[in-house]
Design a protein around this motif. Structure first.
Motif, PDB file in Angstrom:
ATOM      1  N   SER A 206     -12.816  -6.207  -8.019  1.00 18.18           N
ATOM      2  CA  SER A 206     -13.341  -4.872  -8.315  1.00 18.18           C
ATOM      3  C   SER A 206     -14.809  -4.835  -7.910  1.00 18.18           C
ATOM      4  O   SER A 206     -15.429  -5.889  -7.692  1.00 18.18           O
TER       5      SER A 206
ATOM      6  N   ASP B 108      -5.349  -1.100  -2.118  1.00 14.77           N
ATOM      7  CA  ASP B 108      -6.045  -2.251  -2.693  1.00 14.77           C
ATOM      8  C   ASP B 108      -5.757  -3.539  -1.926  1.00 14.77           C
ATOM      9  O   ASP B 108      -6.657  -4.357  -1.706  1.00 14.77           O
TER      10      ASP B 108
ATOM     11  N   GLY C 215     -10.536   1.997   0.844  1.00 12.73           N
ATOM     12  CA  GLY C 215      -9.609   2.848   0.104  1.00 12.73           C
ATOM     13  C   GLY C 215      -8.911   3.841   0.986  1.00 12.73           C
ATOM     14  O   GLY C 215      -9.174   3.946   2.183  1.00 12.73           O
TER      15      GLY C 215
ATOM     16  N   SER D 236     -16.532  -1.397   0.405  1.00 11.16           N
ATOM     17  CA  SER D 236     -15.376  -0.890  -0.333  1.00 11.16           C
ATOM     18  C   SER D 236     -14.346  -0.322   0.636  1.00 11.16           C
ATOM     19  O   SER D 236     -14.681   0.177   1.714  1.00 11.16           O
TER      20      SER D 236
ATOM     21  N   CYS E  70       0.817  -1.214   0.000  1.00 12.59           N
ATOM     22  CA  CYS E  70       0.000   0.000   0.000  1.00 12.59           C
ATOM     23  C   CYS E  70       0.852   1.266   0.000  1.00 12.59           C
ATOM     24  O   CYS E  70       0.435   2.298  -0.544  1.00 12.59           O
TER      25      CYS E  70
ATOM     26  N   PRO F 132     -11.884  -2.944  -3.712  1.00 14.86           N
ATOM     27  CA  PRO F 132     -11.143  -1.681  -3.706  1.00 14.86           C
ATOM     28  C   PRO F 132     -12.002  -0.564  -4.284  1.00 14.86           C
ATOM     29  O   PRO F 132     -12.796  -0.799  -5.198  1.00 14.86           O
TER      30      PRO F 132
END
Length: 523
Positions: free
Chosen positions: A294, A269, A311, A309, A107, A263
């Motif tokens: 995805s 991710d 992020g 999700s 990351c 992600p």
């Protein structure tokens, strides 16, 4: 899916959780009624019931381990400076002790080679890469057979090349372990781990921080981010961990035991893989986490799926679009603590022990010869179908996906090289699309075992054309890996789980053939 932009968010220390209350508006109130925020922040070991209390008394240090980890920073700075000429950092250990460091490095864009496999391909590649400039980090609660093999291979390379091995090894382990004793015997650096934190809960301990720091990651920032969030964890509102935990804990009761982690396109991710492993561990299989490629990948959405999700930080005033049911967005250090708090909270809501070890996992026995013949051979694939299943490839795949029981899913585990054979990961979306089932994918032996009781298993092994001996042991790396895969199959079979093994006699050709067959097979 809920409109995340319009709904309220829980925000603290730059981390925001959107959409959690819409999953079940009563879930947070139920947790608050049981005083969960204050009790968890106070490290109350009774939160998960009498059966979990003994383990919880010594396993809640993750709530403030970021504070104790500050004491590591001066030693890490000194060690990093001392080893500054060693620019190839290799981390060897099992999944639970290597995954967080791998996520941090990935990351934050730092190079880190992870050896958590006995497959000869990645081991040989690591050994050939700048051995005189390599620092090997051995991480684990103790010395297992695979880590022993990695160390022996590196010591042989250094013995042949000339460098003093002790300077090239850093050990991260619990005090009193066999790994610590071995390191002391030949003068390697040993950094102890926090004794009150274990497994995937140890992201912000020496297990996660030491390899990442040696790779150049700014670990001080991670601790600062976690510390900034910690002050919010006893709140009823603007407590991201509570909001996320309430949503996760309510999901199975609402018919969404599958939680797809996707992600959101703003970075971090790789975090979904660590979060998935943590959730599988903490909820004892009540939640099935699926790390999807995805938001629009097969199996990432659906009426029986909670889509979450993940992020990095969004810009000022921005909010994620309606691509998930719940969105978690913010800095990595705060993410680690938020997900740990949420996993523990979800376990309390589900009344399961978040610190229980899984049953029936593969052992660490010495390799022994295997002698079973395949039921059929098609192209580059040997099919090892169990008794009563069709012998051919398409028929065996149909058998595996026929007669799905309540809440069952398909678990694919590839005992291969996750870089050279990376294309096999494409089986997850292919099988999810063809079956409509939840499908997980993992690299042996990295697969979380807590969801095995609800899984039908596809195990993929592969031929080795360039094996590597384990110095001083009567077996090779390929034999060690084959024994681990056989142990895993045996453990699953003893628990009555359906297992189909496919062996690739030529890996690249076999992967392509398997993807093609899986995509065409009627299920």
């Amino acid at each position: 899916m809920s409109d995340l932009v319009a709904g309220p968010a829980d925000v603290a220390a730059g981390l925001a959780v959107h959409g959690a209350d819409a999953v079940d508006r009563s879930a947070r109130a139920a947790l608050v009624a049981h005083d969960v925020p204050a009790r968890l922040a106070a490290q109350d070991p009774t939160l998960w019931g009498p059966g979990a209390e003994p383990a919880a008394r010594t396993r809640l240090g993750w709530l403030d381990t970021h504070c104790r980890s500050w004491d590591l920073l001066p030693q890490l700075a000194e060690l990093t400076a001392e080893l500054g000429d060693l620019d190839h950092v290799v981390l060897a250990g099992d999944r639970a002790t290597t995954l967080a460091a791998e996520v941090i490095a990935e990351c934050l864009g730092r190079p880190l080679t992870v050896l958590d496999t006995a497959d000869p391909g990645p081991v040989r590649a690591a050994l050939a890469d700048r051995p005189a400039r390599t620092v090997l980090v051995l991480a684990g609660p103790d010395l297992d057979r695979t880590t022993d093999a990695h160390l022996r291979a590196y010591r042989q390379v250094w013995r042949d090349a000339g460098p003093e091995a002790a300077r090239h090894v850093v050990v991260v382990t619990r005090p009193g372990s066999a790994l610590e004793t071995l390191a002391d015997e030949w003068g390697a650096v040993v950094l102890p781990v926090d004794p009150e934190v274990a497994g995937h809960w140890a992201a912000l301990t020496a297990f996660g921080l030491v390899p990442a720091a040696l790779a150049g990651a700014p670990v001080t920032e991670l601790l600062d981010e976690a510390a900034a969030l910690a002050g919010a964890l006893d709140r009823v509102r603007d407590n991201p961990g509570l909001a996320l935990g309430a949503a996760l804990g309510a999901a199975p009761g609402g018919g969404r035991a599958t939680v797809a982690l996707v992600p959101d396109g703003t970075g971090l991710d790789g975090l979904r893989h660590w979060a998935a492993a943590l959730l599988a561990t903490a909820t004892g299989g009540r939640i099935l986490p699926v790390a999807a490629e995805s938001p629009d990948a097969p199996g990432a959405t659906g009426p029986d799926v909670l889509t979450v999700s993940l992020g990095g930080a969004l810009g000022p005033g921005a909010a994620p679009g309606p691509v998930a049911d719940v969105a978690v967005n913010g800095p990595l250090g705060a993410q680690f603590l938020t997900w740990q708090y949420a996993a523990a909270t979800a376990a309390a809501a589900l009344r399961v022990d978040p610190f229980a070890a899984p049953a029936g996992v593969a052992g660490d026995d010495e390799p022994t010869p295997a002698g079973r013949s395949p039921s059929s051979v098609e192209g580059a694939i040997e099919v090892y179908a169990p008794a009563g299943a069709p012998a051919d490839l398409a028929g065996a795949l149909r058998w595996l996906t026929d007669g799905r029981g309540p809440e069952e899913h398909l678990a694919v585990t590839a005992w291969l090289d996750r870089r050279a054979d990376a294309a096999v990961a494409g089986l997850r979306p292919v099988l999810a699309r063809r079956t409509g089932w939840p499908v997980t994918f993992g690299w042996g032996p990295r697969r979380p075992a807590h969801t095995d009781g609800r899984a039908r298993h596809l195990q993929i092994t592969g031929a080795v054309t360039d094996d590597l001996p384990v110095p001083g042991r009567p077996y090779t790396f390929a034999e060690l890996q084959a024994a681990q895969a056989a142990d895993d199959r045996g453990a699953l079979a003893r628990r009555g789980r359906p297992v189909l093994r496919l062996h690739l006699t030529e890996r690249a050709t076999g992967v392509a053939q398997l993807l093609d067959t899986a995509g065409r097979t009627r299920t």
